[in-house]
Design a protein around this motif. Structure first.
Motif, mmCIF file in Angstrom:
data_model
loop_
_atom_site.group_PDB
_atom_site.id
_atom_site.type_symbol
_atom_site.label_atom_id
_atom_site.label_comp_id
_atom_site.label_asym_id
_atom_site.label_seq_id
_atom_site.Cartn_x
_atom_site.Cartn_y
_atom_site.Cartn_z
ATOM 1 N N CYS A 267 0.827 -1.199 0.000
ATOM 2 C CA CYS A 267 0.000 0.000 0.000
ATOM 3 C C CYS A 267 0.868 1.258 0.000
ATOM 4 O O CYS A 267 0.645 2.182 -0.787
ATOM 5 N N SER A 268 1.867 1.308 0.866
ATOM 6 C CA SER A 268 2.744 2.480 0.916
ATOM 7 C C SER A 268 3.531 2.640 -0.378
ATOM 8 O O SER A 268 3.735 3.752 -0.863
ATOM 9 N N LEU A 269 3.968 1.526 -0.942
ATOM 10 C CA LEU A 269 4.675 1.569 -2.212
ATOM 11 C C LEU A 269 3.739 2.069 -3.315
ATOM 12 O O LEU A 269 4.137 2.866 -4.175
ATOM 13 N N GLY A 270 2.486 1.641 -3.260
ATOM 14 C CA GLY A 270 1.504 2.122 -4.225
ATOM 15 C C GLY A 270 1.325 3.617 -4.154
ATOM 16 O O GLY A 270 1.238 4.296 -5.189
ATOM 17 N N LEU A 271 1.295 4.163 -2.944
ATOM 18 C CA LEU A 271 1.147 5.609 -2.801
ATOM 19 C C LEU A 271 2.365 6.344 -3.350
ATOM 20 O O LEU A 271 2.239 7.415 -3.947
ATOM 21 N N CYS A 272 3.530 5.763 -3.172
ATOM 22 C CA CYS A 272 4.732 6.363 -3.753
ATOM 23 C C CYS A 272 4.616 6.440 -5.273
ATOM 24 O O CYS A 272 4.969 7.453 -5.889
ATOM 25 N N TYR A 273 4.114 5.376 -5.883
ATOM 26 C CA TYR A 273 3.933 5.382 -7.339
ATOM 27 C C TYR A 273 2.800 6.321 -7.753
ATOM 28 O O TYR A 273 2.846 6.916 -8.830
ATOM 29 N N GLU A 274 1.805 6.451 -6.911
ATOM 30 C CA GLU A 274 0.690 7.332 -7.265
ATOM 31 C C GLU A 274 1.122 8.794 -7.357
ATOM 32 O O GLU A 274 0.707 9.522 -8.256
ATOM 33 N N ILE A 275 1.957 9.222 -6.405
ATOM 34 C CA ILE A 275 2.301 10.649 -6.370
ATOM 35 C C ILE A 275 3.759 10.942 -6.711
ATOM 36 O O ILE A 275 4.158 12.099 -6.734
ATOM 37 N N GLY A 276 4.558 9.904 -6.973
ATOM 38 C CA GLY A 276 5.935 10.131 -7.407
ATOM 39 C C GLY A 276 6.921 10.383 -6.293
ATOM 40 O O GLY A 276 7.807 11.229 -6.422
ATOM 41 N N THR A 277 6.815 9.652 -5.211
ATOM 42 C CA THR A 277 7.780 9.761 -4.118
ATOM 43 C C THR A 277 8.899 8.748 -4.331
ATOM 44 O O THR A 277 8.701 7.547 -4.147
ATOM 45 N N GLY A 278 10.045 9.216 -4.777
ATOM 46 C CA GLY A 278 11.197 8.334 -4.970
ATOM 47 C C GLY A 278 11.138 7.491 -6.228
ATOM 48 O O GLY A 278 12.058 6.724 -6.504
ATOM 49 N N VAL A 279 10.050 7.616 -6.988
ATOM 50 C CA VAL A 279 9.876 6.876 -8.241
ATOM 51 C C VAL A 279 9.131 7.765 -9.219
ATOM 52 O O VAL A 279 8.538 8.784 -8.837
ATOM 53 N N GLU A 280 9.166 7.384 -10.500
ATOM 54 C CA GLU A 280 8.344 8.078 -11.484
ATOM 55 C C GLU A 280 6.870 7.754 -11.222
ATOM 56 O O GLU A 280 6.527 6.627 -10.858
ATOM 57 N N ILE A 281 6.013 8.744 -11.398
ATOM 58 C CA ILE A 281 4.584 8.509 -11.218
ATOM 59 C C ILE A 281 4.107 7.425 -12.179
ATOM 60 O O ILE A 281 4.396 7.460 -13.375
ATOM 61 N N ASP A 282 3.391 6.460 -11.627
ATOM 62 C CA ASP A 282 2.816 5.375 -12.427
ATOM 63 C C ASP A 282 1.523 4.961 -11.720
ATOM 64 O O ASP A 282 1.517 4.092 -10.850
ATOM 65 N N LYS A 283 0.434 5.604 -12.092
ATOM 66 C CA LYS A 283 -0.824 5.393 -11.379
ATOM 67 C C LYS A 283 -1.419 4.017 -11.641
ATOM 68 O O LYS A 283 -2.121 3.472 -10.778
ATOM 69 N N VAL A 284 -1.130 3.458 -12.796
ATOM 70 C CA VAL A 284 -1.595 2.097 -13.068
ATOM 71 C C VAL A 284 -0.904 1.112 -12.128
ATOM 72 O O VAL A 284 -1.537 0.224 -11.551
ATOM 73 N N LYS A 285 0.399 1.290 -11.940
ATOM 74 C CA LYS A 285 1.139 0.428 -11.009
ATOM 75 C C LYS A 285 0.653 0.652 -9.578
ATOM 76 O O LYS A 285 0.564 -0.303 -8.788
ATOM 77 N N ALA A 286 0.333 1.900 -9.252
ATOM 78 C CA ALA A 286 -0.198 2.197 -7.918
ATOM 79 C C ALA A 286 -1.469 1.391 -7.665
ATOM 80 O O ALA A 286 -1.620 0.765 -6.608
ATOM 81 N N VAL A 287 -2.364 1.393 -8.645
ATOM 82 C CA VAL A 287 -3.610 0.644 -8.507
ATOM 83 C C VAL A 287 -3.328 -0.846 -8.350
ATOM 84 O O VAL A 287 -3.944 -1.537 -7.523
ATOM 85 N N GLU A 288 -2.386 -1.350 -9.111
ATOM 86 C CA GLU A 288 -2.020 -2.762 -9.019
ATOM 87 C C GLU A 288 -1.541 -3.115 -7.610
ATOM 88 O O GLU A 288 -1.922 -4.149 -7.037
ATOM 89 N N LEU A 289 -0.712 -2.246 -7.042
ATOM 90 C CA LEU A 289 -0.198 -2.495 -5.693
ATOM 91 C C LEU A 289 -1.302 -2.370 -4.651
ATOM 92 O O LEU A 289 -1.384 -3.179 -3.717
ATOM 93 N N TYR A 290 -2.159 -1.360 -4.790
ATOM 94 C CA TYR A 290 -3.289 -1.248 -3.861
ATOM 95 C C TYR A 290 -4.154 -2.498 -3.917
ATOM 96 O O TYR A 290 -4.599 -3.002 -2.887
ATOM 97 N N ARG A 291 -4.381 -2.991 -5.145
ATOM 98 C CA ARG A 291 -5.248 -4.155 -5.300
ATOM 99 C C ARG A 291 -4.646 -5.388 -4.614
ATOM 100 O O ARG A 291 -5.344 -6.157 -3.955
#
Length: 290
Positions: free
Chosen positions: A72-96
């Motif tokens: 979940c925390s990793l997903g949020l990082c991908y959602e808003i670009g904390t330490g990684v490039e923003i990737d909202k699709v990957k964020a959703v995958e991690l949340y799921r």
């Protein structure tokens, strides 16, 4: 566990440096929760020099070892670009992935992605289903958002009384955005009798919390300090919110700010007892998951 006691001030004076040291000792033994919490220390600079790249490494390690909160925390990082490039699709995958393993925060975040169309096509029915799963675990933001879904009929049959019940449940447990929405219900008579005095009391409760939060000068320390301010001086139940719940990127903080922007009423609407002119569009304002 000793590190977490120092982290939260449970039975000892809070000490982030001591917490991080004990998390490191446990992480060195591949204890997944400690790896995750050490990542949180690095992400926010709790007891350690802030290092978002290191936080990502630790979240990834804990996630790959099967720890849902890390996904979940990793997903949020991908959602808003904390330490990684923003990737909202990957964020959703991690949340799921985390949501399907029962993590309440991930369930709420996945629901919110469906609610706002973040990394996935907007689907109010799916959103409401995930909010319900998280609300069943007493995750306060989900209780609040489920109330909003009932109030406006987003993915559910519209039920203003149920919305009020959910807002009240979240407000009594210390969720400030719910106090604001409940106040508006009392102001205009949505699901309850008009009671403008009670509305003002609820608005004041929300503002008191928001002012306390925004008066803190260091946002890096904001989750740590806000939690203690709320626990000691405002609403005792808020002590049980997640530690990061008051960061600028979190649900609580974002919802307070969005409430200020989107819950306006025209004088005519107030006098006529109607719903706010702009409020139904609030969920489509750009926000992030919690």
């Amino acid at each position: 566990n000793l590190g977490f006691c120092y982290y939260r001030g449970i039975g000892v004076e809070a000490d982030d440096k001591q917490a991080a040291e004990w998390f490191q000792k446990a992480a060195d033994q591949n204890y997944r929760r400690a790896i995750y919490l050490l990542g949180e220390c690095y992400e926010y600079g709790y007891g350690l020099e802030k290092d978002v790249n290191r936080a990502i490494e630790l979240y990834t390690e804990a996630h790959e070892a099967g720890y849902p909160p890390a996904a979940c925390s990793l997903g949020l990082c991908y959602e808003i670009g904390t330490g990684v490039e923003i990737d909202k699709v990957k964020a959703v995958e991690l949340y799921r992935q985390a949501a399907q393993q029962g993590d309440a925060r991930a369930q709420c975040n996945l629901g919110f992605c469906y609610y706002q169309g973040i990394g996935v096509e907007a689907d109010d029915k799916q959103a409401a289903e995930w909010f319900q799963k998280a609300a069943d675990q007493d995750y306060l933001r989900a209780v609040y958002l489920l109330g909003e879904s009932y109030e406006y009929g987003y993915g559910l049959d519209r039920d203003e009384q149920q919305a009020v019940a959910l807002y009240t449940r979240a407000q009594q447990a210390g969720y400030p955005s719910a106090a604001c929405s409940l106040g508006l219900c009392y102001e205009v008579g949505t699901g309850v009798e008009v009671d403008k005095t009670k509305a003002v009391q609820l608005y004041r409760q929300t503002c008191r919390i928001a002012i306390k939060i925004q008066n803190i000068t260091s946002y890096n320390l904001l989750p740590y300090k806000a939690r203690r301010i709320s626990a000691q001086k405002i609403i005792p139940q808020m002590a049980f919110l997640p530690r990061h719940a008051f960061s600028q990127r979190s649900g609580v903080f974002k919802d307070i700010l969005v409430s200020r922007q989107s819950h306006g009423l025209t004088p005519a609407a107030v006098s006529a007892g109607r719903s706010p002119a702009r409020r139904p569009a609030a969920r489509r304002l750009p926000r992030v998951s919690a």
